[in-house]
Design an enzyme around this catalytic site. Structure first.
Site, PDB file in Angstrom:
ATOM      1  N   LYS A   1       0.898  -1.054   0.124  1.00  8.46           N
ATOM      2  CA  LYS A   1       0.124  -0.074   0.111  1.00  8.46           C
ATOM      3  C   LYS A   1       0.993   1.278   0.095  1.00  8.46           C
ATOM      4  O   LYS A   1       1.716   1.292   1.111  1.00  8.46           O
ATOM      5  CB  LYS A   1      -0.805   0.072   1.358  1.00  8.46           C
ATOM      6  CG  LYS A   1      -2.133  -1.118   1.112  1.00  8.46           C
ATOM      7  CD  LYS A   1      -3.008  -0.512   2.493  1.00  8.46           C
ATOM      8  CE  LYS A   1      -4.272  -1.465   2.317  1.00  8.46           C
ATOM      9  NZ  LYS A   1      -5.012  -1.328   3.685  1.00  8.46           N
TER      10      LYS A   1
ATOM     11  N   ASN B   1      -7.115  -3.803   9.527  1.00  8.52           N
ATOM     12  CA  ASN B   1      -7.779  -2.780  10.101  1.00  8.52           C
ATOM     13  C   ASN B   1      -8.565  -2.872  11.518  1.00  8.52           C
ATOM     14  O   ASN B   1      -9.141  -1.874  12.031  1.00  8.52           O
ATOM     15  CB  ASN B   1      -8.960  -2.207   9.043  1.00  8.52           C
ATOM     16  CG  ASN B   1      -8.270  -1.854   7.813  1.00  8.52           C
ATOM     17  OD1 ASN B   1      -7.097  -1.366   7.793  1.00  8.52           O
ATOM     18  ND2 ASN B   1      -8.837  -2.062   6.706  1.00  8.52           N
TER      19      ASN B   1
ATOM     20  N   HIS C   1      -8.821   0.173  13.573  1.00 12.28           N
ATOM     21  CA  HIS C   1      -8.660   1.318  12.941  1.00 12.28           C
ATOM     22  C   HIS C   1      -9.852   2.065  12.564  1.00 12.28           C
ATOM     23  O   HIS C   1      -9.799   3.326  12.340  1.00 12.28           O
ATOM     24  CB  HIS C   1      -7.892   0.787  11.398  1.00 12.28           C
ATOM     25  CG  HIS C   1      -6.328   0.490  11.532  1.00 12.28           C
ATOM     26  ND1 HIS C   1      -5.985  -0.469  12.263  1.00 12.28           N
ATOM     27  CD2 HIS C   1      -5.393   1.061  11.038  1.00 12.28           C
ATOM     28  CE1 HIS C   1      -4.739  -0.867  12.229  1.00 12.28           C
ATOM     29  NE2 HIS C   1      -4.298   0.452  11.384  1.00 12.28           N
TER      30      HIS C   1
ATOM     31  N   HIS D   1      -9.069   5.547  13.601  1.00 14.31           N
ATOM     32  CA  HIS D   1      -8.818   6.728  12.718  1.00 14.31           C
ATOM     33  C   HIS D   1      -9.857   7.926  12.955  1.00 14.31           C
ATOM     34  O   HIS D   1      -9.508   9.132  12.913  1.00 14.31           O
ATOM     35  CB  HIS D   1      -9.392   6.226  10.993  1.00 14.31           C
ATOM     36  CG  HIS D   1      -8.096   5.694  10.550  1.00 14.31           C
ATOM     37  ND1 HIS D   1      -8.464   4.760   9.456  1.00 14.31           N
ATOM     38  CD2 HIS D   1      -6.842   5.658  10.726  1.00 14.31           C
ATOM     39  CE1 HIS D   1      -7.196   3.981   9.102  1.00 14.31           C
ATOM     40  NE2 HIS D   1      -6.228   4.593   9.683  1.00 14.31           N
TER      41      HIS D   1
ATOM     42  N   HIS E   1      -0.673   7.514  15.617  1.00 15.58           N
ATOM     43  CA  HIS E   1      -1.418   6.387  14.855  1.00 15.58           C
ATOM     44  C   HIS E   1      -1.465   5.033  15.542  1.00 15.58           C
ATOM     45  O   HIS E   1      -2.554   4.478  15.909  1.00 15.58           O
ATOM     46  CB  HIS E   1      -0.787   6.122  13.441  1.00 15.58           C
ATOM     47  CG  HIS E   1      -1.455   5.137  12.752  1.00 15.58           C
ATOM     48  ND1 HIS E   1      -2.801   4.940  12.293  1.00 15.58           N
ATOM     49  CD2 HIS E   1      -1.185   3.680  12.404  1.00 15.58           C
ATOM     50  CE1 HIS E   1      -3.251   3.837  11.791  1.00 15.58           C
ATOM     51  NE2 HIS E   1      -2.166   3.106  11.819  1.00 15.58           N
TER      52      HIS E   1
END
Ligand code: GLY
Length: 371
Positions: free
Chosen positions: A145, A247, A250, A254, A268
Site C-alpha cells: 500500500k 484494520n 482502525h 482513525h 497512529h
C-alpha cells in the site's frame, strides 16, 4: 552485531519478495540490495530526521553503490501533493531509469510516499523499503500500500505497488523515542488479537523485555508480525476481503486520530491500540467474545505503559455522535455502511457491517463519560 537474520517471503505471483529482519542490516545494505541492481546506483528518499541518524551508515553499507539522496521534512504533513511532486521531479532529475531502484529509508510516511513515487515514475520502477520505525517494520513497509493524503482524508490517493525487498534492521529501533516505539507496538499487538492468540500470549510474557530492548524478542516479534501480514496479503492483495482484518482497531482509531487533528495528542499506533480495546468491548457487548477479553486487552496495553482508553487522550474530544460522524468518513465505508472488525475471541477477528449504531454510540458515550 548478531548474526541472526530472519527472512519472511511474500509469495505474490510475479511480485514476490523477501522481508529481511535482523540487527545490522543497514551495514549489509550493499550485499542485500546489490543482487537486484542492473547498475551500481540507487536513489534514496528519506526524511531529515532519519537522514541525520542513519543515512551515513546506510550509504556506508551500500559500499560502491552510488546513492544520491533527497531528505524531505519529517512528519505526516509531508504525505502531500507538493512533497510528492518534489520527490518525483527529483527522481527524474537524478535520471532514475525504468530498471533502477528507489530506496525508501524511513518510517511510514517516507515508505508510503516513496513507494507511490516509484509506482508512477516512468509508469513504475522497483523500490526497496528500509523501514526505520517499528510501525513501518511490522506494517506499512509490507504489502504494497503506497500513497499520500488528500486534504479530505488520509491515504486517499495512492496505488498498490509491492516493494522488491524489505530490509528491517531492528538495530535502528534503538534510536526511537519510547513513545514512538510503543505506538508501533500497537500494530504488533493487533496481529495477536486479529489472528494469533498464542502470539498475544507470547507478547503478554515478552512485551516488557521487548520494549526494554531485548534483541531476540524484537526480531521474533517483527518476524511473526510480518509473517501474519504476508499471509493475509498473499490471500487478498487489494483488500477485497481478508486484508480488511488488518484494520482491527482502525475504525475507532482513525476517528480518534481525526478528532485529535492527527497531532501528537494521539499517534497512529496509539489510536489503533485504543481502537482494538474498543473493538473488543463492542464484540463482548454483542455477545461475540468472552466478557473478560476486553479487560485482558486493556491489561496488556496497561502493562506496556500504553494508552488504552479514551481517558488516556489529553484534551477535548467530540461527543459520541461526533466520533461516529468521523468514523463514517473512513475508507472502510462500503455501500454507505460502516464495516467493523470484531472478534469472537482473542485471535479470532472477522469483518462485519452488522453492528447496531446505537450500541457503538453507547460504548463511546460511556468511554467519554469515564474521562
Ligand atoms: N495497514 C493495513 C494494510 O496494509 O492493509
Amino acid at each position: 552485531m548478531s548474526a541472526t537474520v530472519e527472512t519472511v517471503h511474500v509469495a505474490l505471483p510475479g511480485r514476490e519478495y523477501d522481508i529481511r529482519i535482523g540487527e545490522g542490516l543497514l551495514a549489509r545494505a550493499g550485499a542485500e540490495i546489490g543482487p537486484l541492481l542492473r547498475r551500481p546506483r540507487v536513489a534514496i528518499l528519506t526524511d531529515e530526521t532519519v537522514a541525520a541518524l542513519h543515512l551515513a551508515a546506510f550509504r556506508a553499507g551500500l559500499g560502491d553503490i552510488e546513492a544520491p539522496a533527497l531528505a524531505l521534512p519529517a512528519g505526516e504533513a509531508t504525505k502531500c501533493w507538493a512533497q510528492f511532486g518534489r520527490a518525483v521531479e527529483w527522481l527524474i532529475e537524478q535520471k532514475v531509469e525504468r530498471r533502477d531502484i528507489v530506496v525508501a529509508l524511513g518510517g511510514g510516511v517516507i515508505g508510503d510516499l516513496a513507494g507511490f513515487a516509484a509506482a508512477v515514475l516512468r509508469r513504475g520502477v522497483r523500490f526497496v523499503q528500509v523501514p526505520t520505525t517499528l510501525l513501518a517494520q511490522v506494517d506499512s513497509s509490507v504489502g504494497g500500500k503506497t500513497g499520500i493524503n488528500s486534504p479530505q482524508g488520509k491515504n486517499l490517493i495512492g496505488a498498490f505497488h509491492q516493494p522488491s525487498l524489505v530490509l528491517a534492521d531492528t538495530g535502528v529501533l534503538g534510536t526511537l523515542a519510547p513513545r514512538d516505539f510503543l505506538a508501533g507496538y500497537g500494530e504488533v499487538v493487533k496481529y495477536g488479537l486479529l489472528g494469533d492468540a498464542a502470539f498475544f500470549e507470547w507478547l503478554e510474557a515478552q512485551g516488557p523485555a521487548l520494549a526494554a530492548g531485548d534483541v531476540a524478542a524484537r526480531i521474533a516479534a517483527v518476524k511473526r508480525s510480518c509473517e501474519a501480514k504476508a499471509r493475509i496479503v498473499e490471500r487478498d492483495e487489494t483488500e477485497q476481503g481478508d486484508r480488511a482484518l488488518l484494520n482491527l482497531g482502525h475504525t475507532f482509531g482513525h476517528a480518534l486520530e481525526a478528532a485529535t487533528g492527527y497531532s501528537d495528542r494521539l499517534l497512529h499506533g496509539e489510536g489503533v491500540a485504543i481502537g482494538c480495546a474498543l473493538a473488543f468491548e463492542l464484540s463482548a457487548r454483542m455477545g461475540l467474545c468472552a466478557q473478560e477479553d476486553p479487560s485482558r486487552v486493556r491489561a496488556h496495553l496497561d502493562a506496556m505503559g500504553m494508552k488504552k482508553d479514551l481517558a488516556d487522550i489529553p484534551g477535548d474530544l467530540p461527543d459520541a455522535d461526533g466520533l461516529i460522524a468521523l468514523m463514517a468518513q473512513d475508507k472502510k465505508v462500503q455501500d454507505g455502511r460502516l464495516r467493523f472488525i470484531l472478534a469472537r475471541g482473542i485471535g479470532e477477528a472477522f469483518v462485519t457491517a452488522d453492528v447496531d449504531p446505537a450500541l457503538v454510540s453507547s460504548i463511546l458515550a460511556e468511554a467519554l463519560a469515564a474521562r
